[in-house]
Design a protein around this motif. Structure first.
Motif, PDB file in Angstrom:
ATOM      1  N   THR A  22     -40.988  46.100  17.207  1.00 34.52           N
ATOM      2  CA  THR A  22     -39.756  45.349  17.024  1.00 34.52           C
ATOM      3  C   THR A  22     -39.989  44.716  15.746  1.00 34.52           C
ATOM      4  N   GLU A  23     -38.766  44.936  14.893  1.00 37.17           N
ATOM      5  CA  GLU A  23     -38.489  44.569  13.590  1.00 37.17           C
ATOM      6  C   GLU A  23     -37.673  43.168  13.636  1.00 37.17           C
ATOM      7  N   ASP A  24     -38.287  42.360  12.880  1.00 35.47           N
ATOM      8  CA  ASP A  24     -37.408  40.977  12.553  1.00 35.47           C
ATOM      9  C   ASP A  24     -37.147  41.176  11.062  1.00 35.47           C
ATOM     10  N   ARG A  25     -36.021  41.343  10.755  1.00 40.09           N
ATOM     11  CA  ARG A  25     -35.766  41.148   9.240  1.00 40.09           C
ATOM     12  C   ARG A  25     -35.212  39.794   9.035  1.00 40.09           C
ATOM     13  N   GLN A  26     -35.735  39.396   7.981  1.00 36.31           N
ATOM     14  CA  GLN A  26     -35.419  37.875   7.490  1.00 36.31           C
ATOM     15  C   GLN A  26     -35.032  38.010   6.198  1.00 36.31           C
ATOM     16  N   PHE A  27     -33.699  37.159   5.997  1.00 41.65           N
ATOM     17  CA  PHE A  27     -33.484  36.881   4.468  1.00 41.65           C
ATOM     18  C   PHE A  27     -33.628  35.300   4.208  1.00 41.65           C
ATOM     19  N   THR A  28     -34.045  35.268   2.985  1.00 40.38           N
ATOM     20  CA  THR A  28     -34.135  33.684   2.334  1.00 40.38           C
ATOM     21  C   THR A  28     -33.094  33.636   1.304  1.00 40.38           C
ATOM     22  N   ALA A  29     -32.175  32.643   1.274  1.00 42.96           N
ATOM     23  CA  ALA A  29     -31.118  32.401   0.440  1.00 42.96           C
ATOM     24  C   ALA A  29     -31.383  31.130  -0.310  1.00 42.96           C
ATOM     25  N   ASN A  30     -30.595  31.017  -1.378  1.00 47.34           N
ATOM     26  CA  ASN A  30     -30.697  29.622  -2.073  1.00 47.34           C
ATOM     27  C   ASN A  30     -29.279  29.542  -2.604  1.00 47.34           C
ATOM     28  N   THR A  31     -28.896  28.215  -2.190  1.00 50.05           N
ATOM     29  CA  THR A  31     -27.322  27.992  -2.686  1.00 50.05           C
ATOM     30  C   THR A  31     -27.024  27.913  -4.224  1.00 50.05           C
ATOM     31  N   ARG A  59     -29.834  42.427  18.275  1.00 52.84           N
ATOM     32  CA  ARG A  59     -31.431  42.903  18.626  1.00 52.84           C
ATOM     33  C   ARG A  59     -31.910  43.760  17.432  1.00 52.84           C
ATOM     34  N   ILE A  60     -31.171  44.870  17.282  1.00 55.69           N
ATOM     35  CA  ILE A  60     -31.521  45.552  16.326  1.00 55.69           C
ATOM     36  C   ILE A  60     -31.135  45.381  15.016  1.00 55.69           C
ATOM     37  N   HIS A  61     -32.523  45.234  14.219  1.00 53.80           N
ATOM     38  CA  HIS A  61     -32.354  44.864  12.830  1.00 53.80           C
ATOM     39  C   HIS A  61     -32.629  46.018  11.839  1.00 53.80           C
ATOM     40  N   ASN A  62     -32.818  47.185  12.244  1.00 53.09           N
ATOM     41  CA  ASN A  62     -32.555  48.531  11.403  1.00 53.09           C
ATOM     42  C   ASN A  62     -31.146  48.628  11.360  1.00 53.09           C
ATOM     43  N   VAL A  63     -30.807  48.150  10.161  1.00 55.24           N
ATOM     44  CA  VAL A  63     -29.200  47.925   9.976  1.00 55.24           C
ATOM     45  C   VAL A  63     -28.978  48.988   8.827  1.00 55.24           C
ATOM     46  N   MET A  64     -28.469  50.238   8.889  1.00 56.98           N
ATOM     47  CA  MET A  64     -27.874  51.323   8.004  1.00 56.98           C
ATOM     48  C   MET A  64     -26.954  50.508   6.961  1.00 56.98           C
TER      49      MET A  64
END
Length: 351
Positions: free
Chosen positions: A259-268, A328-333
């Protein structure tokens, strides 16, 4: 006979709906509370009520009763009737507008003097960014643009902007810099800023050229149920975490679930004082989407955020937050983007 003692204001926000109070000399009566939207009527309460020792019937916490309906339809009508054995009493129908904010004034005064945003000051924007404003009771706004012409002269240009869409009495205005430049017929010059006005409502945008394209641009539903945009220009990071479940199958160790959990960290990026207060509306929003290539992208969920503001003279707030895909699916092409370091929330200049 039942009598009405107090009721909510005839126009109010769903966040603040005052108590409904009836009085009766009877031992009991039937109370019916109804939500009306368009031609549809939904009975929320129909119960026998018994008065307190002073003969009063109090319906409190009305906000929690009407909020789901206001959230779905933006604007609903509240009706309430109490009937005892001697007769009936009813409130004057109440118009309830969706809002999850304490605006510090009445709903009528707020919608007459503000667009539907908690932003109370100048907003920084740039060409290519999406911007929208919403207002009740008007279908046209006046735009006053500050322009540097191709010859280097500075001037002011004005134009009328019609609503992009109107639902009931709620109008949406597309006030993106590119749309404003096209509206005033700007060719070869530079848009420096513009003010959007409708009666007493006023919102100013300061327009700068982007040095680095936003990463990401996010569409979110604000405290008034309207869509707004935040364009982040700070550091953007991506990380994937994997949860692996394994077992020995036919004497060999296998991963049978990854199970993949893809997380992004952004800064304003750095924000002015008004936008720093406003940015918190993103973090409290229940609906957030990526804005990619001029259209709504995948839904995301903000899972963590840090927003701090101080009263120091040199304070320059910039908020960092973490989000991930809602699906649910974080394997985004990313079709057509092979070999890129980042996904399509980034511009090609990052590679």
């Amino acid at each position: 006979m039942a009598t009405l003692i107090s009721q909510p204001s005839q126009t109010c926000f769903s966040s603040v709906v005052e108590d409904i109070v009836f009085n009766t000399a009877s031992e009991s009566g039937i109370l019916v509370l109804t939500i009306v939207q368009g031609g549809n009527r939904q009975i929320v309460i129909e119960e026998t009520m018994y008065p307190s020792i002073d003969g009063s019937i109090v319906i409190s916490d009305v906000s929690s009763l009407v909020e789901p309906y206001a959230k779905e339809h933006m604007q609903v009508t509240l009706e309430c009737t109490f009937t005892d054995d001697a007769g009936a009493a009813s409130i004057t129908p109440v118009t309830v507008l969706y809002a999850m904010a304490d605006v510090g004034t009445t709903a009528s005064e707020f919608i007459e003097n503000h667009f539907l945003t908690i932003l109370d000051g100048e907003k920084i924007t740039a060409p290519g960014r999406e911007e929208r404003l919403y207002a009740y009771g008007t279908s046209t706004v006046t735009v006053t643009a500050e322009v540097e012409t191709a010859a280097g002269a500075f001037t002011t240009m004005m134009a009328e902007l019609n609503a992009g869409s109107v639902v009931g009495s709620l109008a949406q205005f597309v006030v993106s810099p590119d749309n404003i430049a096209a509206l005033i017929g700007l060719a070869g010059g530079r848009l420096l800023g513009y003010t959007v006005e409708a009666g007493s409502r006023r919102q100013h945008f300061r327009c700068f050229e982007d040095q680095v394209p936003p990463a990401p641009s996010l569409l979110f539903v604000n405290s008034f149920g309207c869509e707004e945009f935040i364009h982040c220009v700070g550091t953007h990071k991506k990380a994937s975490k994997y949860e692996r479940k394994s077992a020995r199958i036919k004497s060999r160790l296998r991963n049978y679930r990854v199970t993949e959990d893809r997380q992004f960290t952004a800064n304003t990026g750095w924000l002015n004082e008004a936008m720093a207060d406003w940015a918190d509306d993103l973090f409290r929003s229940e609906e957030v989407y990526l804005w990619v290539d001029g259209q709504r992208g995948r839904e995301v969920v903000v899972s963590d955020s840090k927003s701090e503001i101080t009263n120091e003279d040199d304070n320059m707030p910039a908020f960092e937050f973490t989000y991930s895909y809602a699906q649910r699916i974080h394997n985004v092409m990313q079709p057509g983007r092979a070999g890129r370091i980042f996904d399509n929330t980034f511009d090609h200049t990052f590679n």
